[in-house]
Design an enzyme around this catalytic site. Sequence first.
Site, PDB file in Angstrom:
ATOM      1  N   GLU A 186      12.313  -3.855  12.223  1.00 19.86           N
ATOM      2  CA  GLU A 186      13.402  -3.618  11.279  1.00 19.86           C
ATOM      3  C   GLU A 186      14.748  -3.826  11.964  1.00 19.86           C
ATOM      4  O   GLU A 186      15.668  -4.409  11.395  1.00 19.86           O
ATOM      5  CB  GLU A 186      13.305  -2.199  10.710  1.00 19.86           C
ATOM      6  N   ARG A 215      -1.474   4.807   3.317  1.00 21.75           N
ATOM      7  CA  ARG A 215      -2.343   3.711   3.742  1.00 21.75           C
ATOM      8  C   ARG A 215      -3.704   3.916   3.080  1.00 21.75           C
ATOM      9  O   ARG A 215      -4.189   5.025   2.994  1.00 21.75           O
ATOM     10  CB  ARG A 215      -2.494   3.710   5.257  1.00 21.75           C
ATOM     11  N   ASP A 231       0.807  -1.223   0.000  1.00 16.51           N
ATOM     12  CA  ASP A 231       0.000   0.000   0.000  1.00 16.51           C
ATOM     13  C   ASP A 231       0.844   1.279   0.000  1.00 16.51           C
ATOM     14  O   ASP A 231       0.284   2.371  -0.018  1.00 16.51           O
ATOM     15  CB  ASP A 231      -0.991   0.011   1.169  1.00 16.51           C
ATOM     16  N   HIS A 279       4.739   6.402   2.984  1.00 13.36           N
ATOM     17  CA  HIS A 279       4.041   5.310   3.666  1.00 13.36           C
ATOM     18  C   HIS A 279       2.543   5.601   3.660  1.00 13.36           C
ATOM     19  O   HIS A 279       1.935   5.875   4.689  1.00 13.36           O
ATOM     20  CB  HIS A 279       4.572   5.195   5.105  1.00 13.36           C
TER      21      HIS A 279
END
Lengths: 335, 333
Positions: free
Chosen positions: A285, A314, A198, A312
Amino acid sequence: MPKRRDIVAFVLIVLPWTLLITVWHQNNVTPLLATRKDDRRLGRSNSRNTFALKESCSHQNHDIVEVERTEYVYSRPPPWSDILPTIHVITPTYSRSVQKAELTRLANTLLHVPNLHWILVEDSQRRTTLVSNLLQETGLNYTHLNVETPRNYKVRGDTKDPRIPRGTIQRNLAVRWLRETFSENSSQTGVVYFADDDNTYSLELFEEMRSTKKVSVWPVAFVGGLRYESPKVNTLGKVYGWKTVFDPHRPFAIDMAGFAVNLRLILSKPQAFFKLRGVKGGYQESSLLKELVTLSDLEPKAANCTKVLVWHTRTEKPVLVNEGKKGFTDSNVEI
Amino acid sequence: MATRMKLKLKTVFVLYFMVSLLGLVYALMQLGQRCDCSEHDLPKDRTISRLRGELHRLQEQMRNSEATKKPQKPITNPTIFVITPTYARLVQKAELTRLSQTFLHVPQLHWIVVEDSPHKTPLVSDLLVKSGLTYTHLHMPTAKDRKLQENDPSWLKPRGVEQRNEGLRWLREDRRAHPGGDNQQGVVYFADDDNTYSLQIFEEMRSTERVSVWPVGLVGGMKYERPVVEGGKVVRFHTGWRPSRPFPMDMAGFAVSLKLVLANPESCFDGEAPMGFLESSFLQGLVTMDELEPKADNCSKVLVWHTRTEKPKMKREEALQAQGLGSDRAVEV
């Protein structure tokens, strides 16, 4: 009379030297000039900035910008090159109503990137036809894997067991697949990138990460409740910290989309995986990266981590109120 | 004494001159020769020449593959004019980036981006230039009372009306200024910047004669909305919300031929229309239901999805900004 002769002599001496110097100088410069002209003519391909911008002649107002794309090739994906390092993009995915849409637009992005290998790992018991058909139709170079996250590990709904971040098992499977497929000694160069389905990726990002020697990092937008999170880079071009608000003291305070690992490094450390259990939020991570590299080994990209090349994003969960209990629409139609 | 010195000087000069001349001749001779590169061969140069060779090889390959592909589409291939209204918000650059990546695969596409802004912003201008697409960059601010406020639900006021109308106005004006057979050919599609488009939808709409329609996924509170086709004609619409509307479709579910748009210079979107009637307000004056052309396999396939992007959470950013420690504004997001 002698004065004139002196002058003549002087000129006769200086002239050849000046000619010599200019000729020598030109000799070094001309080869570079020739290549620059070549780059201009090629149009698209690898360097996107060398477009010849041409105002459309027939239109007086400069409203329309017609970019000269006579060399543009609508071949998807771009032809494979033998010397460009391959980018292995690992994408975990799971079934939900927006899945096909997300994978479609991600594929549209990836189709522009040369030497890309897409490893799509489904969170499912077996590979679904939706994803199989989609992958085939795109024409991308892909590997389709699947592994189901055990019910008690799933993120939502289970407060008893500690949550594991979504996609972990899938990413680990892809890493294992890479280790089984490529031997450490092979001459294949490659870079591994974990791309969620996404997010939004610029094409520039893939070219930045291609030159990764160990682990490269860059800023990511819309994570950690900020406009962007980024590594801190000092004047020597080394990463020395993290510009985040959320726990900046994590070993690697970076989002999944903010780093890429050289394939050889992954192959050389066969015990390095994303940790499954007992991982605090935001430490996923780090659980992988601390097995692979130290802070000083990190390579900052995106102009020393000053440009944002990945977001990032969504996607909202669609409101399906009108479907009702039985489902209003024909379930045979794939969305 | 003086003459001796002069003589010596003369010899020096002559010698000097001869040396220079020889040097020049030598250099000129070397100019045409292949350079013996072994001493000067830095690894960088080697990589550059190798990459250059690879580049030329790939170019050749591309040229060959294009030549062997199906023959070039004729130049009279109708252009698809995509009108996208957009407005500044955090995810704008991301949305436009991935949208442009999709459009870049579609030949003969002309992107008309209309910003909801009193002037063109550098963010959009730069993005369009770098995109590699054929585009037109316009702007048209929405009147304050028609604009959605920060906390308004998205359905409260119609969005993008003025911008889409501006796109239509520009298109009509531009085509009127440059008449000519090919210029009147084309298809107009209204593409919002947060939807998801497959590449097939553009090829489906290219053959539009009047108005073509197809299903749209994830809209109207349902998995998809679509026209119902019987005998190759649209007989009604399958939608869960107010199916009695003249055209109960989403903006992404239809395309209009350029000819029709130009033949009806007055038709545009009505901002005063009740909620959900925006599309109908435009299409009513253009076409009747039985004239609609169903695409996407008689409206049985979903090739476009009405996705919406979440608003990113900025709590920490806002807190930092209150302290004067917000992130660097110079970095464009």
